[in-house]
Design a protein around this motif. Sequence first.
Motif, PDB file in Angstrom:
ATOM      1  N   PRO A 198      73.617  97.231  24.192  1.00 46.87           N
ATOM      2  CA  PRO A 198      73.496  96.816  22.790  1.00 46.87           C
ATOM      3  C   PRO A 198      73.878  97.980  21.881  1.00 46.87           C
ATOM      4  CG  PRO A 198      71.583  96.106  24.055  1.00 46.87           C
ATOM      5  CD  PRO A 198      72.379  96.991  24.963  1.00 46.87           C
ATOM      6  N   HIS A 199      74.320  97.675  20.662  1.00 46.48           N
ATOM      7  CA  HIS A 199      74.932  98.712  19.824  1.00 46.48           C
ATOM      8  C   HIS A 199      73.947  99.759  19.315  1.00 46.48           C
ATOM      9  CE1 HIS A 199      78.357  95.652  19.076  1.00 46.48           C
ATOM     10  NE2 HIS A 199      78.378  96.175  20.278  1.00 46.48           N
ATOM     11  N   LEU A 200      72.682  99.398  19.153  1.00 46.68           N
ATOM     12  CA  LEU A 200      71.728 100.375  18.623  1.00 46.68           C
ATOM     13  C   LEU A 200      71.590 101.569  19.566  1.00 46.68           C
ATOM     14  CD1 LEU A 200      69.736 101.010  16.349  1.00 46.68           C
ATOM     15  CD2 LEU A 200      67.952  99.879  17.697  1.00 46.68           C
TER      16      LEU A 200
ATOM     17  N   ALA B 220      70.537 101.473  33.478  1.00 46.89           N
ATOM     18  CA  ALA B 220      70.248 100.323  32.614  1.00 46.89           C
ATOM     19  C   ALA B 220      68.870 100.542  32.006  1.00 46.89           C
ATOM     20  CB  ALA B 220      70.317  99.023  33.402  1.00 46.89           C
ATOM     21  N   ARG B 221      68.443  99.607  31.199  1.00 44.02           N
ATOM     22  CA  ARG B 221      67.111  99.710  30.594  1.00 44.02           C
ATOM     23  C   ARG B 221      66.052  99.625  31.702  1.00 44.02           C
ATOM     24  NH1 ARG B 221      64.367  95.197  27.992  1.00 44.02           N
ATOM     25  NH2 ARG B 221      66.103  94.033  28.856  1.00 44.02           N
ATOM     26  N   ARG B 222      66.261  98.684  32.636  1.00 43.69           N
ATOM     27  CA  ARG B 222      65.332  98.521  33.772  1.00 43.69           C
ATOM     28  C   ARG B 222      66.000  99.028  35.040  1.00 43.69           C
ATOM     29  NH1 ARG B 222      65.215  92.351  33.392  1.00 43.69           N
ATOM     30  NH2 ARG B 222      67.315  92.906  32.796  1.00 43.69           N
ATOM     31  N   LEU B 223      65.218  99.732  35.851  1.00 51.96           N
ATOM     32  CA  LEU B 223      65.762 100.256  37.102  1.00 51.96           C
ATOM     33  C   LEU B 223      66.253  99.120  38.004  1.00 51.96           C
ATOM     34  CD1 LEU B 223      66.286 102.776  38.781  1.00 51.96           C
ATOM     35  CD2 LEU B 223      63.981 102.551  39.732  1.00 51.96           C
ATOM     36  N   SER B 224      65.493  98.026  38.031  1.00 53.17           N
ATOM     37  CA  SER B 224      65.859  96.903  38.915  1.00 53.17           C
ATOM     38  C   SER B 224      67.234  96.355  38.539  1.00 53.17           C
ATOM     39  CB  SER B 224      64.815  95.790  38.835  1.00 53.17           C
ATOM     40  OG  SER B 224      64.696  95.351  37.484  1.00 53.17           O
ATOM     41  N   SER B 225      67.522  96.376  37.251  1.00 54.41           N
ATOM     42  CA  SER B 225      68.808  95.858  36.777  1.00 54.41           C
ATOM     43  C   SER B 225      69.942  96.797  37.220  1.00 54.41           C
ATOM     44  CB  SER B 225      68.710  95.769  35.252  1.00 54.41           C
ATOM     45  OG  SER B 225      69.871  95.293  34.708  1.00 54.41           O
ATOM     46  N   ALA B 226      69.713  98.101  37.072  1.00 57.56           N
ATOM     47  CA  ALA B 226      70.723  99.085  37.502  1.00 57.56           C
ATOM     48  C   ALA B 226      70.938  98.989  39.013  1.00 57.56           C
ATOM     49  CB  ALA B 226      70.278 100.497  37.104  1.00 57.56           C
TER      50      ALA B 226
ATOM     51  N   TRP C  81      70.268  90.269  21.885  1.00 60.76           N
ATOM     52  CA  TRP C  81      70.464  91.371  20.922  1.00 60.76           C
ATOM     53  C   TRP C  81      71.608  91.072  19.967  1.00 60.76           C
ATOM     54  CZ3 TRP C  81      75.139  93.870  20.746  1.00 60.76           C
ATOM     55  CH2 TRP C  81      75.961  93.762  21.867  1.00 60.76           C
ATOM     56  N   TYR C  82      72.532  90.191  20.347  1.00 54.60           N
ATOM     57  CA  TYR C  82      73.666  89.864  19.466  1.00 54.60           C
ATOM     58  C   TYR C  82      73.167  89.326  18.124  1.00 54.60           C
ATOM     59  CZ  TYR C  82      77.178  90.262  23.184  1.00 54.60           C
ATOM     60  OH  TYR C  82      78.020  90.735  24.159  1.00 54.60           O
ATOM     61  N   TYR C  83      72.065  88.548  18.179  1.00 59.59           N
ATOM     62  CA  TYR C  83      71.541  87.908  16.967  1.00 59.59           C
ATOM     63  C   TYR C  83      70.632  88.838  16.169  1.00 59.59           C
ATOM     64  CZ  TYR C  83      72.506  83.035  15.727  1.00 59.59           C
ATOM     65  OH  TYR C  83      73.065  81.898  15.200  1.00 59.59           O
TER      66      TYR C  83
ATOM     67  N   GLY D 185      74.467 100.393  31.296  1.00 59.42           N
ATOM     68  CA  GLY D 185      74.404  98.959  31.009  1.00 59.42           C
ATOM     69  C   GLY D 185      74.812  98.216  32.272  1.00 59.42           C
ATOM     70  N   ALA D 186      74.174  97.084  32.490  1.00 61.84           N
ATOM     71  CA  ALA D 186      74.443  96.349  33.728  1.00 61.84           C
ATOM     72  C   ALA D 186      74.566  94.858  33.444  1.00 61.84           C
ATOM     73  CB  ALA D 186      73.315  96.619  34.730  1.00 61.84           C
ATOM     74  N   GLY D 187      75.045  94.530  32.255  1.00 62.12           N
ATOM     75  CA  GLY D 187      75.164  93.129  31.858  1.00 62.12           C
ATOM     76  C   GLY D 187      76.544  92.572  32.150  1.00 62.12           C
TER      77      GLY D 187
HETATM   78  N1  LIG Z   1      85.561  90.989  25.401  1.00 57.55           N
HETATM   79  C1  LIG Z   1      84.888  91.997  24.979  1.00 57.55           C
HETATM   80  O1  LIG Z   1      85.443  93.040  24.864  1.00 57.55           O
HETATM   81  C2  LIG Z   1      83.422  91.860  24.702  1.00 57.55           C
HETATM   82  C3  LIG Z   1      82.807  90.607  24.724  1.00 57.55           C
HETATM   83  C4  LIG Z   1      81.429  90.555  24.525  1.00 57.55           C
HETATM   84  C5  LIG Z   1      80.722  91.728  24.312  1.00 57.55           C
HETATM   85  N2  LIG Z   1      81.364  92.919  24.256  1.00 57.55           N
HETATM   86  C6  LIG Z   1      80.637  94.190  24.078  1.00 57.55           C
HETATM   87  O2  LIG Z   1      80.211  94.602  25.372  1.00 57.55           O
HETATM   88  C7  LIG Z   1      79.056  95.423  25.258  1.00 57.55           C
HETATM   89  C8  LIG Z   1      77.973  94.938  26.205  1.00 57.55           C
HETATM   90  O3  LIG Z   1      77.659  93.589  25.924  1.00 57.55           O
HETATM   91  P1  LIG Z   1      77.053  92.601  27.036  1.00 57.55           P
HETATM   92  O4  LIG Z   1      77.256  91.213  26.553  1.00 57.55           O
HETATM   93  O5  LIG Z   1      77.558  92.966  28.406  1.00 57.55           O
HETATM   94  O6  LIG Z   1      75.498  92.958  26.934  1.00 57.55           O
HETATM   95  P2  LIG Z   1      74.322  92.442  27.885  1.00 57.55           P
HETATM   96  O7  LIG Z   1      74.836  91.462  28.900  1.00 57.55           O
HETATM   97  O8  LIG Z   1      73.216  92.022  26.987  1.00 57.55           O
HETATM   98  O9  LIG Z   1      73.884  93.767  28.674  1.00 57.55           O
HETATM   99  C9  LIG Z   1      73.342  94.860  28.019  1.00 57.55           C
HETATM  100  C10 LIG Z   1      72.945  95.895  29.047  1.00 57.55           C
HETATM  101  O10 LIG Z   1      72.488  97.072  28.349  1.00 57.55           O
HETATM  102  C11 LIG Z   1      71.375  97.582  29.036  1.00 57.55           C
HETATM  103  N3  LIG Z   1      70.548  98.417  28.176  1.00 57.55           N
HETATM  104  C12 LIG Z   1      69.810  98.062  27.099  1.00 57.55           C
HETATM  105  N4  LIG Z   1      69.157  99.129  26.594  1.00 57.55           N
HETATM  106  C13 LIG Z   1      69.508 100.184  27.370  1.00 57.55           C
HETATM  107  C14 LIG Z   1      69.168 101.556  27.371  1.00 57.55           C
HETATM  108  N5  LIG Z   1      68.322 102.077  26.474  1.00 57.55           N
HETATM  109  N6  LIG Z   1      69.712 102.358  28.321  1.00 57.55           N
HETATM  110  C15 LIG Z   1      70.561 101.850  29.233  1.00 57.55           C
HETATM  111  N7  LIG Z   1      70.915 100.551  29.294  1.00 57.55           N
HETATM  112  C16 LIG Z   1      70.405  99.729  28.365  1.00 57.55           C
HETATM  113  C17 LIG Z   1      70.624  96.362  29.527  1.00 57.55           C
HETATM  114  O11 LIG Z   1      69.764  96.752  30.582  1.00 57.55           O
HETATM  115  P3  LIG Z   1      68.843  95.670  31.359  1.00 57.55           P
HETATM  116  O12 LIG Z   1      69.794  94.895  32.240  1.00 57.55           O
HETATM  117  O13 LIG Z   1      67.885  96.504  32.139  1.00 57.55           O
HETATM  118  O14 LIG Z   1      68.213  94.819  30.300  1.00 57.55           O
HETATM  119  C18 LIG Z   1      71.790  95.455  29.949  1.00 57.55           C
HETATM  120  O15 LIG Z   1      72.130  95.676  31.292  1.00 57.55           O
HETATM  121  C19 LIG Z   1      78.672  95.375  23.776  1.00 57.55           C
HETATM  122  O16 LIG Z   1      79.202  96.524  23.156  1.00 57.55           O
HETATM  123  C20 LIG Z   1      79.389  94.137  23.251  1.00 57.55           C
HETATM  124  O17 LIG Z   1      79.678  94.219  21.876  1.00 57.55           O
HETATM  125  C21 LIG Z   1      82.697  93.001  24.462  1.00 57.55           C
END
Ligand SMILES: NC(=O)c1ccc[n+]([C@@H]2O[C@H](COP(=O)([O-])OP(=O)(O)OC[C@H]3O[C@@H](n4cnc5c(N)ncnc54)[C@H](OP(=O)(O)O)[C@@H]3O)[C@@H](O)[C@H]2O)c1
Length: 333
Positions: A71-73, A33-39, A159-161, A8-10
């Motif tokens: 995302p959780h899935l 990450a899902r996309r190489l460019s993102s990773a 994905w949250y929604y 994950g790279a978010g």
């Molecule tokens: N304070 C806290 O503790 C807090 C607050 C908010 C969220 N969270 C949790 O943090 C986690 C991440 O949330 P976020 O907001 O950072 O999500 P996000 O910004 O939407 O980032 C999700 C990342 O997952 C990657 N991804 C999606 N499908 C994938 C796959 N099949 N293989 C590898 N990577 C994949 C995406 O890749 P791409 O970039 O290529 O799309 C993206 O970089 C969640 O578990 C969320 O519940 C925690």
Amino acid sequence: MKRLAVVGAGRMAHIRTQAFLETQRVMLCGVAARRLSSAQAFAYQYGCDTCFDEFRRLSSCAPDVVLVETPHLVQEDVVRWALETGAHVLIGGSPANSAGEARRIAERAAAQGSIVEAGYEARYKAVWESARRRLHSGEIGTLIAVRAVALFAADPASWYYDQTNSGGMPLTHMTYAFLNPLRGLLGHPLHVSAFANRKKHTGPGLVREETCVAGLLFPDEVLCTLTAGYVRSGPADEDAAWQVIFLGTGGELHVFPSDEGPGSLQVHSGGKVTQEVFTGDKPFLAQAQCFLDAIDGTGSCRNAPAEFVADVMIAEAVAASAASHRTIAIGLP
Ligand SMILES: NC(=O)c1ccc[n+]([C@@H]2O[C@H](COP(=O)([O-])OP(=O)(O)OC[C@H]3O[C@@H](n4cnc5c(N)ncnc54)[C@H](OP(=O)(O)O)[C@@H]3O)[C@@H](O)[C@H]2O)c1
């Protein structure tokens, strides 16, 4: 130095990777990450050049630690794979989409001696630690009730929604705000009675419980209402949308935990108001340190498996109660 791989790279991947690197006890060995460019864009920022668009290929980096921020899935597959590699795993949010899967993660980790920690950083936050000390010291007398609000303006396109991708609002959001820290203060809730609606974004596949009010009965007859959801509008007053008020027989404790900031609290007692602000607090760093200490056998995590299984169980009970309009007894994990 432990070898850290990040999936994950978010937004949260950045926050927790920076916290891990700040410990100076890890080196980043790979990013997927899902996309190489993102990773690639992510890894570049931290001087790493091993990137994939398929997380299983991170096995080639032989990670000691895997940080899961997806995302959780997809997260369940990632966590299973990470444990199969023998790594220790920090899961950025809720550990699994069901209590059954959370239990399987816990069992697998225990069997092979891997540390697994859920990312709820509230238990590492100074504002919550001070709240615990103040409640236990009797500053506001005997605790009667708790009123909590946790409103987060989620992006309906994210994905949250999405119900399937997130596992639902109670799991994704309420566990974190504020079931996990409230359980840390009050113990395991005994019953829940919840109601939920959808008013703002109601398309097919979107979360069933956009906004939810849960009534919880905690031990010692402490009553709690928690209003949480993905709709937050009006003035950007974080304290109004993100607060926990503890009512005691001798006063009130108002906690403003802040989603991203350090948080503050006020004690209202005997006609006086005392304020405490927690500037400089670094909960993500504290959590990363504890996680690495647990791996080294010199400390322990605060969201260890028994704890995170309970968080998922309660989220399931909240959703089940809202769907059935019944009060649900919550068994011990
Ligand atoms: N304070 C806290 O503790 C807090 C607050 C908010 C969220 N969270 C949790 O943090 C986690 C991440 O949330 P976020 O907001 O950072 O999500 P996000 O910004 O939407 O980032 C999700 C990342 O997952 C990657 N991804 C999606 N499908 C994938 C796959 N099949 N293989 C590898 N990577 C994949 C995406 O890749 P791409 O970039 O290529 O799309 C993206 O970089 C969640 O578990 C969320 O519940 C925690």
